[in-house]
Design an enzyme around this catalytic site. Structure first.
Site, mmCIF file in Angstrom:
data_model
loop_
_atom_site.group_PDB
_atom_site.id
_atom_site.type_symbol
_atom_site.label_atom_id
_atom_site.label_comp_id
_atom_site.label_asym_id
_atom_site.label_seq_id
_atom_site.Cartn_x
_atom_site.Cartn_y
_atom_site.Cartn_z
ATOM 1 N N CYS A 185 31.200 25.948 34.767
ATOM 2 C CA CYS A 185 31.518 27.028 33.832
ATOM 3 C C CYS A 185 32.881 26.780 33.187
ATOM 4 C CB CYS A 185 31.522 28.381 34.538
ATOM 5 S SG CYS A 185 31.971 29.736 33.409
ATOM 6 N N HIS A 194 26.074 18.653 32.606
ATOM 7 C CA HIS A 194 26.204 19.017 31.189
ATOM 8 C C HIS A 194 27.057 17.940 30.521
ATOM 9 C CE1 HIS A 194 26.407 21.898 27.786
ATOM 10 N NE2 HIS A 194 27.527 21.246 27.546
ATOM 11 N N GLY A 205 22.358 19.882 27.920
ATOM 12 C CA GLY A 205 23.218 19.904 26.742
ATOM 13 C C GLY A 205 22.493 19.471 25.488
ATOM 14 N N ASP A 206 22.339 20.406 24.544
ATOM 15 C CA ASP A 206 21.841 20.124 23.189
ATOM 16 C C ASP A 206 20.339 19.859 23.074
ATOM 17 O OD1 ASP A 206 24.471 20.336 22.452
ATOM 18 O OD2 ASP A 206 24.747 18.240 21.912
ATOM 19 N N ARG A 214 20.884 27.216 26.202
ATOM 20 C CA ARG A 214 20.913 28.063 25.000
ATOM 21 C C ARG A 214 19.610 28.066 24.209
ATOM 22 N NH1 ARG A 214 26.160 25.736 22.290
ATOM 23 N NH2 ARG A 214 25.465 23.896 23.450
#
Length: 333
Positions: free
Chosen positions: A105, A174, A208-209, A232
């Site tokens: 985090c 990540h 990630g991404d 996300r």
């Protein structure tokens, strides 16, 4: 399933897709939807070790896990080794399949206290803390982390090996440093270096991404990871897991969810949130999903404004009905 990836003794599929632990996002209502739409492994929101030890209501509530979610991991964070050991024992009593440690985090209030990604400035402490947690619980322990604190401290290949040596059963990485936060492009080349280290024998998951099925396939093939963790890209779009898995198997895209399906899932999400956390929190915390649930709808701005400002549950349901009726006949987006 002979080729199944295993986290300790927990089988998680041939090439698992994991739902990332996200604060105020990966709660039981959202996890239920992700499970229904293909997530193989899920983690709770991160839980404060101090909160668990103090028996703080918000932290304890995050221990709620359900049989249909399995395999599921509970994720904890903190900076004090004794507190983390005790919190790990408390979390293990909730009987998750996996116990995960948050070393990733980047948020200031967490990392600047030396928790989350903050521990990347003290690798010996990170290794000691992990060793103590592994000894304290009889669950497979996993770690979620980043490449390093900043551009000059990307020691993840060595760090991953040392964490494996003290007993972790999988690592999710990540592809950014703490300093990058979520900016720039995630660098998966170092994740591949961890996976290709001949001393590593635990699953390595990349994060990630990854936001399209094509990218999931490309990164699996290029970097050789054992699975992909989605963060996300899943917010307001739990369909992402099945879409990626289907494309990976067939090279074809699943049809996009219709307006009616989007409304039905948004409504279900809100209903479950009301049941689990009460009206005020349900209203506030479901708001961040609406933009994604209805992404691409023409002339949606007025509805979105109403959804993210409405404070009454019945009115939220009414707006969702209006959206369904107002977009009948619109092409699928």
């Amino acid at each position: 399933m002979s080729d199944a990836v295993k986290i300790g003794n927990v089988e998680v599929g041939e090439f698992p897709f994991l739902l990332a632990p996200m604060e105020d996002v990966s709660d039981p209502p959202f996890r239920a939807l992700c499970k229904q739409h293909g997530a193989d492994v899920m983690y709770t929101e991160f839980i404060s070790s101090e909160g668990l030890i103090r028996d703080a209501a918000k932290s304890v509530q995050k221990l709620d896990i359900f049989e249909y979610e399995r395999p599921i991991g509970i994720q904890i964070f903190g900076y004090d080794i004794d507190n983390m050991r005790e919190a790990a024992s408390i979390a293990a009593e909730a009987n998750p399949d996996i116990l995960d440690i948050n070393y990733g985090c980047p948020v200031k209030k967490v990392s600047c206290k030396g928790a989350g990604a903050g521990i990347l400035r003290d690798i010996p402490k990170m290794v000691s803390m992990t060793a103590e947690i592994v000894k304290a619980v009889d669950k497979p322990v996993t770690v979620k982390t980043r490449l390093g604190w900043d551009e000059n401290t990307k020691y993840i290949v060595d760090v991953a090996e040392r964490l494996q040596d003290v007993g972790i059963k999988a690592i999710s990485i990540h592809g950014r440093t703490r300093k990058q936060m979520y900016k720039g492009e995630a660098d998966w080349s170092l994740i591949a270096d961890v996976k290709n280290n001949p001393r590593m024998n635990i699953p390595v998951f990349g994060n990630g991404d990854i936001d399209t099925p094509e990218k999931a396939v490309e990164y699996r093939n290029r970097y050789g990871v054992d699975g992909i963790m989605i963060g996300r890209a899943s917010i307001g779009y739990p369909w992402v897991f099945n879409e990626m898995k289907h494309y990976m198997k067939t090279g074809e895209h699943l049809p996009k969810p219709t307006i009616a399906e989007r409304v039905a899932v948004a409504r279900k999400h809100f209903e479950m949130s009301l049941d689990w956390k009460g009206e005020r929190l349900a209203i506030n915390e479901t708001r961040r999903h609406y933009t994604s649930y209805f992404k691409g709808l023409p002339n949606f701005k007025e509805y979105r404004t109403r959804l993210v400002t409405e404070d009454d549950a019945e009115n939220v349901f009414a707006i969702l009905r209006e959206i369904e009726e107002g977009y009948v006949g619109e092409p699928v987006i």
